[in-house]
Write a protein that holds these residues in place. Structure first.
Motif, short mmCIF file in Angstrom:
data_model
loop_
_atom_site.label_atom_id
_atom_site.label_comp_id
_atom_site.label_asym_id
_atom_site.label_seq_id
_atom_site.Cartn_x
_atom_site.Cartn_y
_atom_site.Cartn_z
N ARG A 31 -31.17 40.99 34.26
CA ARG A 31 -30.74 39.95 35.27
C ARG A 31 -29.22 39.34 34.84
O ARG A 31 -28.86 39.29 33.76
CB ARG A 31 -31.66 38.67 35.12
CG ARG A 31 -33.09 38.97 35.71
CD ARG A 31 -33.81 37.88 35.66
NE ARG A 31 -35.15 37.79 36.10
CZ ARG A 31 -35.70 36.92 36.46
NH1 ARG A 31 -35.37 35.39 36.00
NH2 ARG A 31 -37.25 36.93 36.84
N GLN A 32 -28.67 39.25 35.87
CA GLN A 32 -27.22 38.60 35.95
C GLN A 32 -27.19 37.54 37.00
O GLN A 32 -27.87 37.56 37.86
CB GLN A 32 -25.80 39.31 36.02
CG GLN A 32 -25.66 40.37 34.84
CD GLN A 32 -24.46 41.03 35.01
OE1 GLN A 32 -23.61 40.89 34.21
NE2 GLN A 32 -24.42 41.78 36.17
N ALA A 33 -26.38 36.47 36.79
CA ALA A 33 -26.23 35.30 37.59
C ALA A 33 -25.76 35.83 39.15
O ALA A 33 -26.10 35.21 40.05
CB ALA A 33 -25.61 34.01 37.29
N SER A 34 -25.09 36.73 39.01
CA SER A 34 -24.02 37.41 40.38
C SER A 34 -25.07 38.08 41.28
O SER A 34 -24.83 38.08 42.22
CB SER A 34 -23.50 38.60 39.74
OG SER A 34 -24.09 39.63 39.20
N GLY A 35 -26.37 38.29 40.85
CA GLY A 35 -27.44 39.07 41.56
C GLY A 35 -27.35 40.56 41.64
O GLY A 35 -28.24 41.09 41.95
N TYR A 36 -26.48 40.97 40.71
CA TYR A 36 -26.56 42.52 40.51
C TYR A 36 -26.92 42.49 38.96
O TYR A 36 -26.52 41.86 37.93
CB TYR A 36 -24.96 42.95 40.48
CG TYR A 36 -24.39 43.32 42.00
CD1 TYR A 36 -24.66 44.43 42.41
CD2 TYR A 36 -23.86 42.21 42.60
CE1 TYR A 36 -23.91 44.95 43.48
CE2 TYR A 36 -23.35 42.53 43.76
CZ TYR A 36 -23.58 43.75 44.26
OH TYR A 36 -22.97 44.13 45.55
N ALA A 37 -27.75 43.48 38.54
CA ALA A 37 -28.46 44.03 37.53
C ALA A 37 -27.26 44.51 36.49
O ALA A 37 -26.45 45.02 36.86
CB ALA A 37 -29.48 44.74 37.79
N LYS A 38 -27.44 44.08 35.29
CA LYS A 38 -26.37 44.58 34.30
C LYS A 38 -27.05 45.76 33.67
O LYS A 38 -28.28 45.69 33.41
CB LYS A 38 -26.11 43.67 33.28
CG LYS A 38 -25.40 44.12 32.04
CD LYS A 38 -24.78 43.01 31.12
CE LYS A 38 -24.18 43.52 29.75
NZ LYS A 38 -22.97 44.36 30.16
#
Length: 351
Positions: free
Chosen positions: A83-90
Motif C-alpha cells: 500500500r501507498q497513499a498515492s493509490g499506486y502499489a509499491k
C-alpha cells in the motif's frame, strides 16, 4: 444506475488482481519487468493500481525490504505489492515468504517471485566447456495469474502451462505418510531408501501438487544438458568411482537449456510409465512380495498379478559415467525396489 446501486471497481473486491501481461525477467540482466494492473491489498475497499515498470533491480535499496542485498544461488525471491497513499502499489522484493519486513498481511500482498539459479543458453546446448551463469532464471519468474498449481519455489516453466522442479525433489515438510516434497538447492534429494521404495515416492510428490513427468516432458526439461563422463564429475555427478548421490546443484555444469539441474547423473528419475514386459508364456501370477516393501510394509496391501512389472527411469545413476545423458532411459526398473538408486522430479500444470 438505479438509486441505491453500488458501482464496483474490480480492485475494490477482496482477492482481486489483474495484470496486463506477465511479470518477467528483463533481457538486459538481473532485472524484473512489472506490467500495469490492479490489485486488492487487504480486503474489500482496498484497491490499488499497479504502474508498469521496466528494469526493476531487486537488489536496489529502494526496491527491497532489507533482505535482498544480493541474489545468491538457490534463493527464492518474492515480489509484493504494498500500500501507498498515492493509490499506486509499491513493488517490494523480499526473501520472506509470508510478508516483507516492515509490512503486514493487511498492507502487502504477494503477487509474484522468481528463483536464482544457473542458466544455459540454447547456443551452448550439450557444451561441456560452458559454465552456466548464476542469476534470475527467466522461466522461473511467476505471478499470481501465471504460476504452477504447486508451490512455485524452485519451479520453472518448460512448455506453455507446464512447470517442472528445477531440482530433484527433497522432503520439505512432514513425515510419512504426511510428507511433502519440494524443489530446493543444496540439499540431499529424497530417494528409494531409508524406508522408501520407488513406488512410495509418489506420495510426497502428489501431496505437493505435482506428478511424475512423462518421458517426453522429461526430454523437454533435460534438453541440452551435457552427457556424463567415466573419469570425472565435471559435467554431471556420474564418475564411475562415485559411491553415492550428491546434493542438488552440486555440479555447476549439470544444467539443461531449460535451466533444470541434475537431469543427467546423480539419481535415476522416476517417470510416469508403468508396464509389464511379459514373457513367452505370459502366465500372470499373484505376487505379494512386490507390495510388501518400503513404507507401510508391515500392513497387508493386497497383491499384484503380473509377469514382470516394470516402470521407466531417466537420466542415469551417479556412477553410470558416459551412459548418463539427456536421452538416457531405463525400462527395466522394479517399482518395489528400495535400493536408493531412484529419485524424482515433479511436474505441475499452471493454475
Amino acid at each position: 444506475m438505479a438509486a441505491g446501486d453500488i458501482l464496483i471497481v474490480p480492485a475494490q473486491a477482496a482477492g482481486f488482481i489483474s495484470l496486463q501481461g506477465r511479470i518477467a525477467k528483463n533481457g538486459a540482466g538481473d532485472l524484473i519487468d512489472i506490467p500495469s494492473g490492479m490489485v486488492n491489498i487487504g480486503g474489500n475497499g482496498a484497491g490499488y493500481l499497479i504502474a508498469a515498470q521496466t528494469g526493476l533491480l531487486p537488489t536496489a535499496s529502494a526496491n527491497h525490504d532489507g533482505s535482498v542485498t544480493a541474489l545468491n544461488l538457490g534463493d527464492d525471491i518474492y515480489i509484493y505489492a504494498c500500500r501507498q497513499a498515492s493509490g499506486y502499489a509499491k513493488i517490494v522484493f523480499s526473501k520472506n515468504a509470508s510478508v516483507p519486513t516492515g509490512y503486514t498481511a493487511s498492507n502487502s500482498r504477494k503477487i509474484g517471485g522468481f528463483h536464482v539459479g544457473r542458466t544455459r543458453p540454447i547456443e551452448q546446448r550439450f557444451s561441456a566447456s560452458f559454465t552456466p551463469t548464476v542469476g534470475i532464471v527467466p522461466n522461473s519468474v511467476w505471478d499470481a495469474l501465471n504460476r504452477p498449481r504447486s508451490s512455485p519455489e524452485g519451479m520453472a516453466e518448460f512448455a506453455p502451462g507446464k512447470w517442472g522442479s528445477i531440482y530433484l525433489l527433497s522432503v520439505v515438510s512432514g513425515s510419512w505418510p504426511n510428507v511433502v516434497f519440494g524443489s530446493r538447492f543444496g540439499v540431499q534429494p529424497v530417494r528409494s531408501t531409508g524406508g522408501y521404495n520407488e513406488l512410495d515416492l509418489h506420495r510426497g510428490l502428489h501431496a505437493a501438487g505435482m506428478r511424475e513427468p512423462t518421458f517426453e516432458e522429461w526430454l523437454m526439461m533435460a534438453y541440452g544438458a551435457p552427457a556424463g563422463a567415466d573419469g570425472n564429475n565435471d559435467t554431471a555427478w556420474s564418475a564411475t568411482s562415485n559411491t553415492g548421490p550428491t546434493t542438488t546443484g552440486a555440479v555447476a555444469k549439470s544444467v539443461s537449456c531449460a535451466n533444470f539441474v541434475d537431469c543427467v547423473g546423480n539419481l535415476w528419475e522416476r517417470l510416469a510409465h508403468h508396464f509389464d514386459i511379459g514373457n513367452s508364456s505370459n502366465t500372470y501370477t499373484w505376487d505379494a512380495t512386490v507390495v510388501n516393501t518400503g513404507q507401510d510394509s508391515a500392513f497387508s496391501r493386497g497383491q499384484v498379478q503380473h509377469v514382470a512389472w516394470r516402470h521407466a527411469l531417466a537420466g542415469g545413476l551417479w556412477s553410470d559415467g558416459v551412459r548418463c545423458g539427456s536421452r538416457t532411459l531405463d525400462l527395466y526398473a522394479r517399482p518395489w525396489y528400495a535400493n536408493g538408486l531412484v529419485g524424482v522430479r515433479g511436474v505441475s500444470e499452471s493454475l
